[in-house]
Motif scaffolding. Structure first.
Motif, PDB file in Angstrom:
ATOM      1  N   GLY A  15       0.917  -1.292  -0.006  1.00 56.25           N
ATOM      2  CA  GLY A  15       0.005   0.036  -0.127  1.00 56.25           C
ATOM      3  C   GLY A  15       0.828   1.349  -0.156  1.00 56.25           C
ATOM      4  O   GLY A  15       0.489   2.263  -0.693  1.00 56.25           O
ATOM      5  N   THR A 111     -12.771   5.978   1.357  1.00 55.89           N
ATOM      6  CA  THR A 111     -12.367   4.402   1.168  1.00 55.89           C
ATOM      7  C   THR A 111     -12.738   3.581   2.318  1.00 55.89           C
ATOM      8  O   THR A 111     -13.280   2.418   2.002  1.00 55.89           O
ATOM      9  N   TYR A 170     -11.519   1.942  -5.578  1.00 56.80           N
ATOM     10  CA  TYR A 170     -10.641   1.103  -4.481  1.00 56.80           C
ATOM     11  C   TYR A 170     -11.471   0.028  -3.787  1.00 56.80           C
ATOM     12  O   TYR A 170     -10.737  -1.107  -3.783  1.00 56.80           O
ATOM     13  N   GLY A 174     -10.085  -3.896  -4.354  1.00 55.10           N
ATOM     14  CA  GLY A 174      -9.872  -4.545  -3.375  1.00 55.10           C
ATOM     15  C   GLY A 174     -10.483  -5.772  -2.961  1.00 55.10           C
ATOM     16  O   GLY A 174     -10.107  -6.799  -2.587  1.00 55.10           O
ATOM     17  N   ARG A 178      -9.030 -10.053  -3.854  1.00 55.54           N
ATOM     18  CA  ARG A 178      -9.197 -11.159  -2.949  1.00 55.54           C
ATOM     19  C   ARG A 178      -9.215 -12.502  -3.683  1.00 55.54           C
ATOM     20  O   ARG A 178      -8.966 -13.542  -3.489  1.00 55.54           O
ATOM     21  N   GLY A 182      -3.985  -8.672  -7.791  1.00 59.63           N
ATOM     22  CA  GLY A 182      -4.289  -7.182  -8.136  1.00 59.63           C
ATOM     23  C   GLY A 182      -3.953  -6.605  -9.535  1.00 59.63           C
ATOM     24  O   GLY A 182      -4.796  -5.601 -10.027  1.00 59.63           O
ATOM     25  N   TRP A 235      -1.244  -1.382  -4.958  1.00 59.20           N
ATOM     26  CA  TRP A 235      -2.261  -0.767  -4.181  1.00 59.20           C
ATOM     27  C   TRP A 235      -3.263  -1.944  -4.040  1.00 59.20           C
ATOM     28  O   TRP A 235      -3.809  -2.192  -3.007  1.00 59.20           O
ATOM     29  N   ASN A 236      -3.884  -2.608  -5.292  1.00 63.02           N
ATOM     30  CA  ASN A 236      -4.686  -3.358  -5.092  1.00 63.02           C
ATOM     31  C   ASN A 236      -4.400  -4.905  -4.293  1.00 63.02           C
ATOM     32  O   ASN A 236      -5.067  -5.421  -3.456  1.00 63.02           O
ATOM     33  N   LEU A 239      -4.322  -3.708  -0.512  1.00 61.57           N
ATOM     34  CA  LEU A 239      -5.920  -3.630  -0.133  1.00 61.57           C
ATOM     35  C   LEU A 239      -6.457  -5.168   0.138  1.00 61.57           C
ATOM     36  O   LEU A 239      -7.050  -5.400   1.224  1.00 61.57           O
ATOM     37  N   ALA A 240      -6.102  -6.272  -0.662  1.00 61.80           N
ATOM     38  CA  ALA A 240      -6.367  -7.453  -0.536  1.00 61.80           C
ATOM     39  C   ALA A 240      -5.493  -8.196   0.718  1.00 61.80           C
ATOM     40  O   ALA A 240      -6.404  -9.006   1.305  1.00 61.80           O
ATOM     41  N   ILE A 244      -9.078  -3.184   3.204  1.00 65.77           N
ATOM     42  CA  ILE A 244      -9.502  -1.872   2.458  1.00 65.77           C
ATOM     43  C   ILE A 244      -9.410  -0.991   3.504  1.00 65.77           C
ATOM     44  O   ILE A 244      -8.686   0.221   3.195  1.00 65.77           O
TER      45      ILE A 244
END
Length: 297
Positions: A15, A111, A170, A174, A178, A182, A235-236, A239-240, A244
């Protein structure tokens, strides 16, 4: 203390990489729109990114996403390929990048809200308290810099809309990350947007200034290849891994990256007001970093 190998720690690491990349978006966008049409910069930037994404999907022979993922991909694309780039780019034609960087400090709160609505996350009351405190500080900054409620500019409103678009994108991205990597999320979000991008860019943007300077084109290709493409790889994934709401709080560091880049790249005056409010916003929500965020299956 959690080890560096834990999912949370890895999520925060990835992140942070994304935040560092995204932090240069507003200054480089401002450089680009000085000589290039805002619509072309806002939406046209996704076309080089989509080309790279399509080639990567072909080279890796990535399977087409399952039918259940397409609606989430469409929302992700609408938020981060269309919504945020367009509104943030138009805003950068009217407000300084340093100002915009502080306004976007409200993005972690947005977010977290989107993660609660779409990502099955349930932050604690303490988390919401500190997040709302940060949002109130951002609102106070806009009022102070604008000289009162009547001084809130059209650019500020555009930035708020950009924040909402990014937060929803986002959150959905995110959630998708999962189930699929990403980088695949952003690649497919870009590829499915191409037909719409081409039509809108051709109809809505002004003539392309091919004679624009190196600085303007460098800004354009930065937001195309880094802000719109590579930044989402990290980033993705973050988040995963880390969640998030929790990883999204790292964007409280983004105003500092933007302020520094604005001073170095644009020679914008960054005064004590910007720094003080940015510090206050970060401190308020960083206080909520250790609060509980529960994920609902």
């Amino acid at each position: 203390m959690k080890s560096l190998g834990s999912r949370d720690a890895q999520g925060l690491f990835y992140g942070l990489i994304g935040v560092l990349i995204f932090g240069l978006t507003l200054p480089t966008t401002r450089i680009a729109v000085a000589e290039l049409d805002p619509v072309f910069v806002g939406l046209g930037r996704a076309l080089p990114a989509a080309l790279c994404a399509g080639l990567l999907l072909l080279v890796t022979r990535t399977a087409i996403p399952a039918r259940r993922h397409w609606w989430k991909l469409a929302i992700t694309s609408g938020g981060i390929v269309f919504g945020f780039p367009v509104f943030a780019t138009i805003a950068m034609a009217t407000v300084p990048a340093a100002h915009g960087g502080v306004v976007l400090a409200i993005l972690p709160l947005a977010t977290a809200v989107a993660g609660s609505l779409f990502g099955g996350e349930r932050p604690s009351l303490a988390f919401w308290f500190f997040s709302l405190m940060g949002a109130a500080l951002v609102f106070a900054f806009v009022v102070v810099r604008g000289g009162g409620l009547g001084g809130i500019s059209f650019g500020d409103l555009l930035l708020v809309i950009a924040v909402i678009c990014a937060a929803v994108g986002y959150a959905k991205g995110g959630v998708l990350a999962r189930d699929m990597a990403g980088w695949r999320v952003i690649c497919w979000a870009l590829v499915i947007a191409v037909p719409f991008l081409l039509v809108i860019v051709l109809l809505a943007s002004g003539p392309i200034n091919w004679q624009a300077g190196v600085g303007a084109w460098s800004g354009f290709f930065y937001v195309a290849l880094f802000s719109q493409f590579l930044g989402f790889f990290a980033w993705n994934h973050g988040l995963a891994l880390g969640g998030i709401a929790r990883v999204g709080q790292l964007q409280l560091l983004q105003p500092f990256v933007t302020l520094l880049a604005s001073a170095l790249l644009l020679a914008e005056a960054v005064g004590w007001i910007e720094v003080a409010f940015a510090l206050a916003v970060v401190a308020s929500v960083m206080a909520g970093r250790r609060t509980q965020v529960r994920r609902v299956p």
